[in-house]
Design a protein around this motif. Sequence first.
Motif, PDB file in Angstrom:
ATOM      1  N   PHE A 597      -3.073  32.461   5.641  1.00 33.87           N
ATOM      2  CA  PHE A 597      -4.132  31.975   6.521  1.00 33.87           C
ATOM      3  C   PHE A 597      -3.592  31.006   7.573  1.00 33.87           C
ATOM      4  CE2 PHE A 597      -7.664  28.981   7.411  1.00 33.87           C
ATOM      5  CZ  PHE A 597      -8.609  29.886   7.877  1.00 33.87           C
ATOM      6  N   ASP A 598      -2.620  30.166   7.196  1.00 36.03           N
ATOM      7  CA  ASP A 598      -2.072  29.177   8.130  1.00 36.03           C
ATOM      8  C   ASP A 598      -0.625  28.865   7.769  1.00 36.03           C
ATOM      9  OD1 ASP A 598      -1.536  27.156   9.917  1.00 36.03           O
ATOM     10  OD2 ASP A 598      -3.125  25.808   9.243  1.00 36.03           O
ATOM     11  N   GLN A 599       0.303  29.734   8.199  1.00 36.82           N
ATOM     12  CA  GLN A 599       1.713  29.533   7.850  1.00 36.82           C
ATOM     13  C   GLN A 599       2.345  28.358   8.584  1.00 36.82           C
ATOM     14  OE1 GLN A 599       3.276  33.419   9.114  1.00 36.82           O
ATOM     15  NE2 GLN A 599       4.446  32.416  10.716  1.00 36.82           N
ATOM     16  N   GLU A 600       1.693  27.911   9.669  1.00 35.96           N
ATOM     17  CA  GLU A 600       2.244  26.775  10.421  1.00 35.96           C
ATOM     18  C   GLU A 600       2.160  25.479   9.621  1.00 35.96           C
ATOM     19  OE1 GLU A 600       3.366  27.367  13.725  1.00 35.96           O
ATOM     20  OE2 GLU A 600       2.979  29.445  13.128  1.00 35.96           O
ATOM     21  N   ASP A 601       1.185  25.408   8.717  1.00 40.65           N
ATOM     22  CA  ASP A 601       0.977  24.207   7.912  1.00 40.65           C
ATOM     23  C   ASP A 601       1.856  24.290   6.677  1.00 40.65           C
ATOM     24  OD1 ASP A 601       0.111  22.091   6.412  1.00 40.65           O
ATOM     25  OD2 ASP A 601      -2.005  22.701   6.328  1.00 40.65           O
ATOM     26  N   ILE A 602       2.896  23.476   6.640  1.00 41.05           N
ATOM     27  CA  ILE A 602       3.866  23.558   5.544  1.00 41.05           C
ATOM     28  C   ILE A 602       3.233  23.253   4.188  1.00 41.05           C
ATOM     29  CG2 ILE A 602       4.700  21.155   5.632  1.00 41.05           C
ATOM     30  CD1 ILE A 602       7.570  22.458   5.471  1.00 41.05           C
ATOM     31  N   GLN A 603       2.100  22.546   4.196  1.00 46.39           N
ATOM     32  CA  GLN A 603       1.413  22.227   2.944  1.00 46.39           C
ATOM     33  C   GLN A 603       0.897  23.483   2.236  1.00 46.39           C
ATOM     34  OE1 GLN A 603       1.297  19.164   1.604  1.00 46.39           O
ATOM     35  NE2 GLN A 603       2.527  18.487   3.350  1.00 46.39           N
ATOM     36  N   THR A 604       0.735  24.566   2.978  1.00 51.56           N
ATOM     37  CA  THR A 604       0.223  25.798   2.358  1.00 51.56           C
ATOM     38  C   THR A 604       1.308  26.595   1.641  1.00 51.56           C
ATOM     39  OG1 THR A 604       0.618  27.207   4.312  1.00 51.56           O
ATOM     40  CG2 THR A 604      -1.492  26.013   4.223  1.00 51.56           C
ATOM     41  N   HIS A 605       2.580  26.291   1.882  1.00 56.88           N
ATOM     42  CA  HIS A 605       3.655  27.183   1.451  1.00 56.88           C
ATOM     43  C   HIS A 605       3.809  27.284  -0.064  1.00 56.88           C
ATOM     44  CE1 HIS A 605       5.833  26.940   5.620  1.00 56.88           C
ATOM     45  NE2 HIS A 605       4.565  27.261   5.695  1.00 56.88           N
ATOM     46  N   TYR A 606       3.387  26.249  -0.782  1.00 51.95           N
ATOM     47  CA  TYR A 606       3.523  26.263  -2.240  1.00 51.95           C
ATOM     48  C   TYR A 606       2.176  26.240  -2.953  1.00 51.95           C
ATOM     49  CZ  TYR A 606       8.567  25.729  -1.870  1.00 51.95           C
ATOM     50  OH  TYR A 606       9.907  25.945  -1.597  1.00 51.95           O
ATOM     51  N   ARG A 607       1.082  26.492  -2.240  1.00 49.69           N
ATOM     52  CA  ARG A 607      -0.241  26.498  -2.873  1.00 49.69           C
ATOM     53  C   ARG A 607      -0.439  27.817  -3.618  1.00 49.69           C
ATOM     54  NH1 ARG A 607      -1.773  21.336  -3.024  1.00 49.69           N
ATOM     55  NH2 ARG A 607      -3.604  22.233  -4.056  1.00 49.69           N
ATOM     56  N   ASN A 608      -0.975  27.729  -4.833  1.00 51.47           N
ATOM     57  CA  ASN A 608      -1.212  28.912  -5.660  1.00 51.47           C
ATOM     58  C   ASN A 608      -2.692  29.233  -5.842  1.00 51.47           C
ATOM     59  OD1 ASN A 608       1.505  29.685  -6.612  1.00 51.47           O
ATOM     60  ND2 ASN A 608       1.512  27.676  -7.586  1.00 51.47           N
ATOM     61  N   ASP A 609      -3.525  28.203  -5.929  1.00 52.95           N
ATOM     62  CA  ASP A 609      -4.874  28.404  -6.457  1.00 52.95           C
ATOM     63  C   ASP A 609      -5.894  28.800  -5.398  1.00 52.95           C
ATOM     64  OD1 ASP A 609      -3.619  27.572  -8.717  1.00 52.95           O
ATOM     65  OD2 ASP A 609      -4.664  25.658  -8.894  1.00 52.95           O
ATOM     66  N   GLU A 610      -5.871  28.121  -4.247  1.00 50.82           N
ATOM     67  CA  GLU A 610      -6.893  28.375  -3.234  1.00 50.82           C
ATOM     68  C   GLU A 610      -6.613  29.686  -2.504  1.00 50.82           C
ATOM     69  OE1 GLU A 610      -5.665  23.983  -3.323  1.00 50.82           O
ATOM     70  OE2 GLU A 610      -4.660  25.912  -3.153  1.00 50.82           O
ATOM     71  N   PHE A 611      -7.667  30.385  -2.107  1.00 49.05           N
ATOM     72  CA  PHE A 611      -7.477  31.585  -1.281  1.00 49.05           C
ATOM     73  C   PHE A 611      -8.685  31.756  -0.373  1.00 49.05           C
ATOM     74  CE2 PHE A 611      -9.475  33.007  -5.245  1.00 49.05           C
ATOM     75  CZ  PHE A 611     -10.515  33.820  -4.801  1.00 49.05           C
ATOM     76  N   ILE A 612      -8.477  32.553   0.676  1.00 49.28           N
ATOM     77  CA  ILE A 612      -9.560  32.887   1.597  1.00 49.28           C
ATOM     78  C   ILE A 612     -10.076  34.273   1.223  1.00 49.28           C
ATOM     79  CG2 ILE A 612     -10.266  33.129   4.016  1.00 49.28           C
ATOM     80  CD1 ILE A 612      -9.218  30.340   3.427  1.00 49.28           C
ATOM     81  N   PHE A 613     -11.362  34.351   0.939  1.00 48.93           N
ATOM     82  CA  PHE A 613     -12.039  35.605   0.607  1.00 48.93           C
ATOM     83  C   PHE A 613     -12.581  36.165   1.918  1.00 48.93           C
ATOM     84  CE2 PHE A 613     -16.265  37.415  -0.829  1.00 48.93           C
ATOM     85  CZ  PHE A 613     -15.769  38.466  -1.582  1.00 48.93           C
ATOM     86  N   GLY A 614     -12.007  37.311   2.351  1.00 48.90           N
ATOM     87  CA  GLY A 614     -12.347  37.796   3.687  1.00 48.90           C
ATOM     88  C   GLY A 614     -11.664  36.914   4.717  1.00 48.90           C
ATOM     89  N   ASN A 615     -12.400  36.514   5.735  1.00 55.79           N
ATOM     90  CA  ASN A 615     -11.833  35.653   6.778  1.00 55.79           C
ATOM     91  C   ASN A 615     -12.433  34.261   6.795  1.00 55.79           C
ATOM     92  OD1 ASN A 615     -10.164  37.711   7.891  1.00 55.79           O
ATOM     93  ND2 ASN A 615     -11.969  38.611   8.843  1.00 55.79           N
ATOM     94  N   GLN A 616     -13.585  34.079   6.103  1.00 56.67           N
ATOM     95  CA  GLN A 616     -14.339  32.843   6.350  1.00 56.67           C
ATOM     96  C   GLN A 616     -14.859  32.129   5.113  1.00 56.67           C
ATOM     97  OE1 GLN A 616     -16.858  35.179   8.906  1.00 56.67           O
ATOM     98  NE2 GLN A 616     -16.202  34.078  10.724  1.00 56.67           N
ATOM     99  N   ILE A 617     -14.493  32.596   3.919  1.00 56.78           N
ATOM    100  CA  ILE A 617     -14.932  31.911   2.698  1.00 56.78           C
ATOM    101  C   ILE A 617     -13.695  31.438   1.935  1.00 56.78           C
ATOM    102  CG2 ILE A 617     -16.169  32.123   0.518  1.00 56.78           C
ATOM    103  CD1 ILE A 617     -17.987  34.191   1.794  1.00 56.78           C
ATOM    104  N   LEU A 618     -13.639  30.146   1.679  1.00 56.49           N
ATOM    105  CA  LEU A 618     -12.540  29.524   0.939  1.00 56.49           C
ATOM    106  C   LEU A 618     -12.981  29.330  -0.503  1.00 56.49           C
ATOM    107  CD1 LEU A 618      -9.864  27.813   0.679  1.00 56.49           C
ATOM    108  CD2 LEU A 618     -11.192  25.866   1.506  1.00 56.49           C
ATOM    109  N   VAL A 619     -12.175  29.814  -1.454  1.00 58.93           N
ATOM    110  CA  VAL A 619     -12.513  29.732  -2.873  1.00 58.93           C
ATOM    111  C   VAL A 619     -11.375  29.036  -3.605  1.00 58.93           C
ATOM    112  CG1 VAL A 619     -13.018  31.078  -4.959  1.00 58.93           C
ATOM    113  CG2 VAL A 619     -13.891  31.852  -2.743  1.00 58.93           C
ATOM    114  N   CYS A 620     -11.739  28.159  -4.529  1.00 59.56           N
ATOM    115  CA  CYS A 620     -10.719  27.519  -5.369  1.00 59.56           C
ATOM    116  C   CYS A 620     -11.223  27.503  -6.808  1.00 59.56           C
ATOM    117  CB  CYS A 620     -10.428  26.100  -4.882  1.00 59.56           C
ATOM    118  SG  CYS A 620      -9.042  25.354  -5.759  1.00 59.56           S
ATOM    119  N   PRO A 621     -10.773  28.422  -7.652  1.00 59.32           N
ATOM    120  CA  PRO A 621     -11.319  28.517  -9.012  1.00 59.32           C
ATOM    121  C   PRO A 621     -10.979  27.304  -9.864  1.00 59.32           C
ATOM    122  CG  PRO A 621      -9.405  29.937  -8.760  1.00 59.32           C
ATOM    123  CD  PRO A 621      -9.722  29.408  -7.397  1.00 59.32           C
ATOM    124  N   ILE A 622     -11.810  27.075 -10.859  1.00 60.35           N
ATOM    125  CA  ILE A 622     -11.538  26.057 -11.885  1.00 60.35           C
ATOM    126  C   ILE A 622     -10.717  26.729 -12.978  1.00 60.35           C
ATOM    127  CG2 ILE A 622     -12.577  24.538 -13.614  1.00 60.35           C
ATOM    128  CD1 ILE A 622     -13.072  23.562 -10.779  1.00 60.35           C
TER     129      ILE A 622
END
Length: 799
Positions: A597-622
């Motif tokens: 979703f945003d490779q320019e942001d280095i903070q995203t490079h090691y994130r595992n849990d959060e994802f974008i469903f489609g283009n506009q919904i952000l989901v982060c499971p418990i």
Amino acid sequence: MITNTELEFKGDLYPSKIVLMEQDVDSVFFHADNSVILKLTVLRDSMIRFRYTVKGYFSNDFSYAIDKSHSHGYNFLEVTEENDYYQVKTSKVKCRIQKIDMRVSIFDLNDKVILEDELGFHWEECYEHGGNIVKMSKTSKDGECFYGLGDKATQLNLKGKRVENFATDQYAFSKDQEPLYKVVPFYIGLQKKQSYGIFFDNTFRTYFDFCQERRNVTSFWAEGGEMNYYFIYGPQMQDVVTTYTDLTGKPELPPLWALGYHQCKWSYFPESNVKEITAKFRDLKIPCDAIYLDIDYMEGFRCFTWNKEYFPDPKRMVAELAADGFKTIVIIDPGIKIDKEYSVYKEALEKDYFCKRADGPYMKGKVWPGECNFPDYTNPEVREWWAGLFKELVSEIGVKGVWNDMNEPAVMEVPNKTFPMDVRHDYDGNPCSHRKAHNIYGMQMARATYHGVKRFAYPKRPFVITRSAYAGAQRYTSSWTGDNVASWEHLWIANIQVQRMCISGMGFTGSDIGGFAEQPSGELYARWIQLGVFHPFCRTHSSGDHGNQEPWAFDEEVIDITRKFVNLRYQLLPYLYTMFWQYIEEGIPMLKPLVYFDQEDIQTHYRNDEFIFGNQILVCPILEPNSLGRRMYMPRGQWYNYWTSELITGGKELWVDTKFDQIPMFIKAGAIIPKYPVQQYVGELEFDELELDVYYKESKEKSVVYEDAQDGYDYKKGRFSLLSFTTIGKGNEFYIQLYKEGKYDTNYTKFKINLIGLPFKVKEIRIDNEKITYDKRIFDSKNYLIIDKEFTELNIVGI
């Protein structure tokens, strides 16, 4: 003195100096004086194929992975010779091939290195198998990250990992276990904000090492076949993934019901049990579209038969289930029972369709029916025969989908859990051993199944699901992640696996909700449902040996949470269907890891849990027990909390409170999210309005809604509806612009527009420049409008 590297590769062979270069249209051949040839083919300005042979000529060029209709063609191609290297230049990249040793370096047009060989291509002669182990090593830069490779049960970023690709029945697999069910030898590299992809199209057992063995070296190798790989340049990860998905192919649209909720167990039988399960869903008002029959529906586990004691009249039962909105899906495995009274076995025997050992006899192995022979799905004649076997199931009985299992292929009571490696295959006229055909066996079974189901389901669309797959299988089938476990660790694994599958071209994927092996607690099942409804394929499935795993196996609170989230999935069906349409049209993955979703942001490079469903919904499971909140990373931009409508500015890690009946879920500012009314199954209701949740944003945002007849092929003739919305927030005005395409006229005539986050009090509303009257009391208290769907611009003016 001998260095570690020299010791490690002692005995390996390398290309020597180039003695001849010749060009043939889009291909350039480099000949070394020790018979190595590199054939470099420019397929697109951003995609180059590298193919090596060590014998002075190339074998027949054949691949099951490549979609014959993939887009290719370049704008610019120039080949030049310098003192030390040859250069092949396109409008996107420069590729340099060293004259002394054939090593390759790829640069962008500003001469910045994208990827370069370390040792490059080398090989080891393998006299035991009569072929070569082919190897490639690339230099890896500090900070480089790696993604992809299908269903790997490990962290999303593969840096520091070594993985193996050999389709394997891994019951109750664990985190980091290798290998698993699927083989997708495609990875994405990301370094200094530039992405590239490598697809190693080799069906032998393959390995990838991402700087585990040597710190700054990435390597991949195969136990036979050719060194044959595709380099894809981004520089955006989106470009890499869409190009790879186009190369290996996209599916057709599934019927909309296939995106509903599915229920499965090993096993629902007899008929009374199936009816009891389906009736309970309707009684509890938990939507469900599909019910699965596992191996116990068959007579002695013989494929294409019915157990008449359990299912005395399958056609009647399937019709009765259909009348209540349930589509019946049946399992079909590859093992055909050795039984001379069994018509499928007899016909395959007469026509010589089974796989054979090297010295002649049929390959024999034990699976559920006992001793079996196995069709050679790499033979086109066998695939055609297999497709024809579905006539009775689909056209006469009315089954709506087929589930292929055990097709790694899995064999019981042998140490390697599969065929002996000397088994022979036709391989579409390129005869080979099982060493080469193993990884594509499940894919070719799914392909044959797909053609059969499609033929007999016509004019409706087919539904097929497979456990094992090779790159490109998405053209024929959906998939699930195999026999997982009812544990919190496996909930984490399921989240990663589906994200990884989506960026590996195989988007129509889900996990067994609740876990296949062992028994989930009510809390774990609830948290898994909350994740599973955001996966492209959504099915609860369990082994059944620990009791029941239907939603009502747990307490009232879990039943209510299941109903709430399955209801939400059914409301979001037009959004999910639109995601699928974008996947088949453009190769855009339905789930997007934050790094995509945003490779320019280095903070995203090691994130595992959060994802974008489609283009506009952000989901982060418990993903942990007893959690009523969690830390998560909010990607850059503005996001509305779905539950509270609070607006949050991203680009930071933050704590999010949640409840047991919620998970962290956010909507991108400016988005328009379409919703259907809750139905107990797809097509149950006709409705006169489409609900649109419209989120305010102080600038421009685009959203699309794709719809068609929900089944059939009229959409391929232009009978679809594509609504393209643009929202524009400007001071005390908010605009919604609508552009329509397609010849399909939807049943509804109105939009119910829910306005969320408006920063001003509304003074007037205009549609296509005309002021309209509206019920101010309802609008002020509930913030929604109902308007005719035929408009071009809606203008909301504030005080």
